[in-house]
Design an enzyme around this catalytic site. Structure first.
Site, mmCIF file in Angstrom:
data_model
loop_
_atom_site.group_PDB
_atom_site.id
_atom_site.type_symbol
_atom_site.label_atom_id
_atom_site.label_comp_id
_atom_site.label_asym_id
_atom_site.label_seq_id
_atom_site.Cartn_x
_atom_site.Cartn_y
_atom_site.Cartn_z
ATOM 1 N N ARG A 223 87.169 32.045 53.097
ATOM 2 C CA ARG A 223 86.199 32.938 52.428
ATOM 3 C C ARG A 223 85.038 32.157 51.808
ATOM 4 N NH1 ARG A 223 90.515 36.563 51.963
ATOM 5 N NH2 ARG A 223 90.451 37.957 53.481
ATOM 6 N N LYS B 130 92.073 27.888 45.313
ATOM 7 C CA LYS B 130 91.929 28.669 46.376
ATOM 8 C C LYS B 130 90.411 29.029 46.687
ATOM 9 C CE LYS B 130 93.354 32.838 48.952
ATOM 10 N NZ LYS B 130 94.132 34.290 48.722
ATOM 11 N N LYS C 240 90.070 41.984 48.148
ATOM 12 C CA LYS C 240 88.911 41.212 48.694
ATOM 13 C C LYS C 240 87.462 41.498 47.558
ATOM 14 C CE LYS C 240 89.220 41.014 53.940
ATOM 15 N NZ LYS C 240 88.641 41.671 54.949
ATOM 16 N N PHE D 14 97.542 37.181 48.707
ATOM 17 C CA PHE D 14 97.772 38.621 49.450
ATOM 18 C C PHE D 14 97.807 37.947 50.680
ATOM 19 C CE2 PHE D 14 93.370 38.415 48.794
ATOM 20 C CZ PHE D 14 92.883 39.230 50.245
ATOM 21 N N ASP E 77 85.248 40.021 57.739
ATOM 22 C CA ASP E 77 86.497 40.130 58.805
ATOM 23 C C ASP E 77 86.938 38.985 58.682
ATOM 24 O OD1 ASP E 77 87.706 42.418 60.122
ATOM 25 O OD2 ASP E 77 87.348 41.196 61.685
ATOM 26 N N SER E 78 88.369 38.968 58.571
ATOM 27 C CA SER E 78 89.133 37.710 58.611
ATOM 28 C C SER E 78 90.634 38.010 59.037
ATOM 29 C CB SER E 78 89.168 37.374 57.139
ATOM 30 O OG SER E 78 89.474 38.199 56.173
ATOM 31 N N ASN F 217 89.263 47.258 50.027
ATOM 32 C CA ASN F 217 90.323 46.438 49.752
ATOM 33 C C ASN F 217 89.832 45.708 48.531
ATOM 34 O OD1 ASN F 217 92.081 44.153 49.269
ATOM 35 N ND2 ASN F 217 92.282 44.045 51.456
ATOM 36 N N TYR G 84 98.677 37.165 54.240
ATOM 37 C CA TYR G 84 99.521 35.841 54.731
ATOM 38 C C TYR G 84 99.491 34.571 53.807
ATOM 39 C CZ TYR G 84 99.110 38.796 59.217
ATOM 40 O OH TYR G 84 99.343 39.657 60.004
#
Length: 197
Positions: A183, A177, A12, A150, A67-68, A9, A152
């Protein structure tokens, strides 16, 4: 020092590169171009470890994986580990977001509590494995807002914003953010693990 981030991704990768630059500028995060493992774990930690193990084995480098997902209280913690596939196997972010909003359509604003959760796993070539987690509490908005981010992000309103603001994650600046996200919180706990490499 080079470590591989076990994801295909690009969002990410970019997000972690920004977080790493703020906390460990001596660390070079490289992308993973190997085979994608089957994520058949039942927790964020299990899936993060599956990805990190695959990347470490493929590259011979220390590897970390995130993993989120978003966990909505009224849905019993769903979508949770199924966040990327909530609307089907295509990983369609727009469809996922729209389905979640539809499922919450009759839920009043005070009952839309949710958390973004991130678990980071570190696997070294010698087989050492460790995990840490970060949680970003908030709630699901009634409708999308914002274009920064990106997944949600356009429907997640983080708790604790200055002056009682009601901005979604997608309305925050990158710096805002990266300093408070799930994260970022997981990575803050992860930094001490990197010092053990």
């Amino acid at each position: 020092m080079r470590v591989v981030l076990a994801t295909h991704n690009p969002h990410k990768v970019a997000e972690f590169q920004q977080i790493v630059a703020m906390t460990r500028p001596d660390l070079e995060v490289v992308g993973y171009d190997g085979p994608e493992p089957v994520e058949d774990g039942v927790t964020f930690a299990e899936n993060a470890l599956i990805k990190a193990r695959a990347a470490a084995a493929h590259t011979g480098l220390a590897a970390f994986a995130d993993d989120s997902g978003i966990c909505v209280d009224v849905l019993g913690g769903s979508p949770g580990i199924f966040s990327a596939y909530w609307a089907g196997q295509k990983k369609d972010a727009t469809a996922n977001l729209e389905l979640l909003l539809d499922q919450l359509a009759d839920i009043a604003d005070p009952h839309r509590a949710a958390q973004f959760v991130s678990t980071i796993a570190l696997v070294t070539p010698d087989g050492t494995e460790q995990t840490v987690a970060g949680v970003w509490p908030g709630r699901v908005a009634l409708s999308p807002a914002g274009a920064n981010g990106f997944g949600y992000d356009p429907i997640f309103i983080p708790d604790g914003q200055p002056d009682g603001a009601e901005r979604t994650s997608a309305e925050l600046s990158n710096d805002e953010k990266q300093s408070q996200s799930h994260r970022a919180r997981a990575f803050e706990a992860f930094v001490p693990l990197l010092k053990t490499l």
